[in-house]
Design a protein around this motif. Structure first.
Motif, PDB file in Angstrom:
ATOM      1  N   GLU A  35       0.830  -1.209   0.000  1.00 18.68           N
ATOM      2  CA  GLU A  35       0.000   0.000   0.000  1.00 18.68           C
ATOM      3  C   GLU A  35       0.863   1.256   0.000  1.00 18.68           C
ATOM      4  O   GLU A  35       0.481   2.278  -0.586  1.00 18.68           O
ATOM      5  CB  GLU A  35      -0.948   0.013   1.189  1.00 18.68           C
ATOM      6  N   VAL A  75       1.582   2.010  -3.533  1.00 17.37           N
ATOM      7  CA  VAL A  75       0.407   2.580  -4.191  1.00 17.37           C
ATOM      8  C   VAL A  75       0.215   4.042  -3.796  1.00 17.37           C
ATOM      9  O   VAL A  75      -0.090   4.901  -4.638  1.00 17.37           O
ATOM     10  CB  VAL A  75      -0.845   1.752  -3.857  1.00 17.37           C
ATOM     11  N   GLU A  76       0.413   4.345  -2.524  1.00 20.27           N
ATOM     12  CA  GLU A  76       0.259   5.728  -2.053  1.00 20.27           C
ATOM     13  C   GLU A  76       1.251   6.668  -2.724  1.00 20.27           C
ATOM     14  O   GLU A  76       0.951   7.848  -2.939  1.00 20.27           O
ATOM     15  CB  GLU A  76       0.428   5.772  -0.535  1.00 20.27           C
ATOM     16  N   ALA A  90      -0.014   6.442  -7.008  1.00 20.06           N
ATOM     17  CA  ALA A  90      -1.349   6.831  -7.473  1.00 20.06           C
ATOM     18  C   ALA A  90      -1.504   8.331  -7.737  1.00 20.06           C
ATOM     19  O   ALA A  90      -2.111   8.714  -8.748  1.00 20.06           O
ATOM     20  CB  ALA A  90      -2.404   6.344  -6.479  1.00 20.06           C
ATOM     21  N   PRO A  91      -0.984   9.224  -6.876  1.00 22.09           N
ATOM     22  CA  PRO A  91      -1.242  10.650  -7.116  1.00 22.09           C
ATOM     23  C   PRO A  91      -0.607  11.208  -8.380  1.00 22.09           C
ATOM     24  O   PRO A  91      -1.100  12.183  -8.946  1.00 22.09           O
ATOM     25  CB  PRO A  91      -0.624  11.323  -5.868  1.00 22.09           C
ATOM     26  N   VAL A 112      -6.980  -2.055  -1.592  1.00 24.71           N
ATOM     27  CA  VAL A 112      -6.131  -0.896  -1.843  1.00 24.71           C
ATOM     28  C   VAL A 112      -6.540  -0.209  -3.147  1.00 24.71           C
ATOM     29  O   VAL A 112      -6.603   1.026  -3.229  1.00 24.71           O
ATOM     30  CB  VAL A 112      -4.648  -1.325  -1.900  1.00 24.71           C
ATOM     31  N   ARG A 127      -9.536   1.934  -2.638  1.00 23.10           N
ATOM     32  CA  ARG A 127      -9.252   3.168  -1.897  1.00 23.10           C
ATOM     33  C   ARG A 127      -8.542   4.210  -2.750  1.00 23.10           C
ATOM     34  O   ARG A 127      -8.697   5.412  -2.519  1.00 23.10           O
ATOM     35  CB  ARG A 127      -8.389   2.861  -0.668  1.00 23.10           C
ATOM     36  N   HIS A 128      -7.768   3.776  -3.729  1.00 22.82           N
ATOM     37  CA  HIS A 128      -6.930   4.712  -4.480  1.00 22.82           C
ATOM     38  C   HIS A 128      -7.338   4.850  -5.945  1.00 22.82           C
ATOM     39  O   HIS A 128      -6.618   5.486  -6.720  1.00 22.82           O
ATOM     40  CB  HIS A 128      -5.476   4.266  -4.387  1.00 22.82           C
TER      41      HIS A 128
END
Length: 285
Positions: A103, A106-107, A110-111, A146, A149-150
């Protein structure tokens, strides 16, 4: 998902699966699904750029530490992240830590991208898959959560029976062969909103089973050439990717095959006209 979506750049993050083992080219290098996908995307956009940061043998912590930051900084339209399976297949595995680090990747990713794609990695039918199945299913459930969420997409390769067929796998029984990678490229292609060119889930014809002697010879060859070295690396704490750099560390344009024929790798088996190379242009001097 918008059909005929356009992507001008693609960064692939992960381990040997994304590096392209064992879709081997005549020169001994590996191509793989990510290179095949990049070639197809480049055919739609002359300015398309591609980076592949994946390195064989990497654990999820190494992927997070070494690849996710550089990948996020590239601000690519499309990013794929596949990792965690090397952790899951080891005798001892802290699943909570694996999931947390996944995760974390991914954090970071993703942005900075327009589309992030995650995957349930395929598994070859057999004893190794059955031993690892509970952990794999744990990881894949976490990936789904995950992704939700993203806002990421998930390609369920594990749920496609054809990719568990032994005929989709190389002799090492750990990596897909050329046909397996071709199908994964199509699966991702369709998932990101592009029109299907074939049914990547289509089963293979019924197999012609080899005789007992042939099976035993294959098992012995596998044990000698692949299993023993793999066990040796586990016992000594080594990895097949130690000291290895990514095959395409920078986000660079692909080379048109008709402009640099000596660098063409082909978007399909055999190298059709107009295919593109996943290698960077050769610099003068």
């Amino acid at each position: 998902m918008q059909m005929n979506a356009t992507y001008s750049s693609f960064v692939a993050v992960g381990d040997s699966f994304t590096e392209g083992m064992s879709d081997e080219l005549p020169d001994g290098t590996y191509r793989g699904w990510a290179d095949l996908l990049a070639a197809r995307l480049a055919a739609r956009d002359p300015g398309f750029r591609y980076a592949n940061l994946a390195v064989r043998g990497k654990l999820i912590g190494q992927i997070v530490d070494d690849q996710s930051g550089p990948a996020a900084a590239m601000d690519a339209d499309l990013v794929t992240l596949v990792g965690g399976l090397n952790d899951v297949l080891r005798p001892k595995c802290d699943m909570a830590r694996v999931c947390a680090r996944f995760e974390e990747a991914v954090e970071r990713l993703a942005p900075g991208c327009r589309r992030l794609v995650l995957m349930h990695s395929p598994g070859r039918h057999g004893p190794l898959l059955e031993r690892g199945r509970p952990r794999m299913e744990h990881l894949y459930a976490h990936i789904d959560a995950v992704a939700a969420r993203h806002g990421a997409l998930v390609v369920d390769l594990f749920g496609a029976p054809v990719l568990g067929d032994a005929r989709m796998w190389a002799d090492d029984r750990l990596h897909l062969n050329a046909e397996g990678h071709r199908r994964v490229a199509e699966a991702v292609w369709q998932t990101i909103g592009l029109p299907a060119t074939f049914d990547w889930r289509e089963p293979l014809p019924p197999p012609v089973l080899p005789g007992w002697r042939s099976r035993r010879s294959a098992d012995l060859r596998f044990a000698r050439q692949h299993l023993a070295p793999w066990i040796g690396r586990r016992l000594t704490g080594r990895s097949s990717g130690d000291g290895r750099a990514p095959k395409r560390a920078e986000l660079l344009p692909l080379v048109r095959a008709d402009d640099a024929a000596d660098h063409a790798v082909g978007g399909t088996a055999g190298g059709a006209p107009g295919d593109v190379s996943t290698r960077p242009p050769v610099s003068e001097g």
